[in-house]
Design a protein around this motif. Structure first.
Motif: not given
Length: 117
Positions: A17, A59, A62, A79-80
């Motif tokens: 992240s 996106t 995430r 994130n991810s």
């Protein structure tokens, strides 16, 4: 006039992240639609997210865009992260129509995000 300065980019492993920040000066950000865009090497700049809860399909789920009006700052929580998220990320401001059309009135200078395997 609005000046936008991004920060928070860097190198991160896939699955990790990062949080990008965009600090504004000149005018309060609450007047504007705020957005994030990115440009990967050899590719055109693309839309990532707008503060009115618009997200690119790539996106969605995430990334999260948010704004702190007291600090006149916009954030992008990522994130991810995937290898394909590697790009220079740009903060932008303008009318909603302009931002969603990819033609905002103001751009930041960009911050590099590199996702490694």
């Amino acid at each position: 006039q609005v000046q936008l300065v991004e920060s928070g980019g860097g190198l991160v492993q896939a699955g990790g992240s990062l949080r990008l920040s965009c600090a504004a000066s000149g005018r309060t950000l609450s007047r504007y639609e705020m957005g994030w865009f990115r440009q990967a090497p050899g590719k055109e700049r693309e839309f990532v997210a707008a503060i009115s809860s618009y997200y690119a399909d790539s996106t969605k789920g995430r990334f999260t865009i948010s704004r702190d009006n007291a600090k006149n700052t916009v954030y992008l929580q990522m994130n991810s992260l995937k290898l394909e998220d590697t790009a220079v990320y740009y903060c932008a401001a303008g009318t909603r129509r302009a931002v969603l059309a990819g033609n905002p009135d103001y751009w930041g200078q960009g911050t590099q995000v590199t996702v490694s395997s």
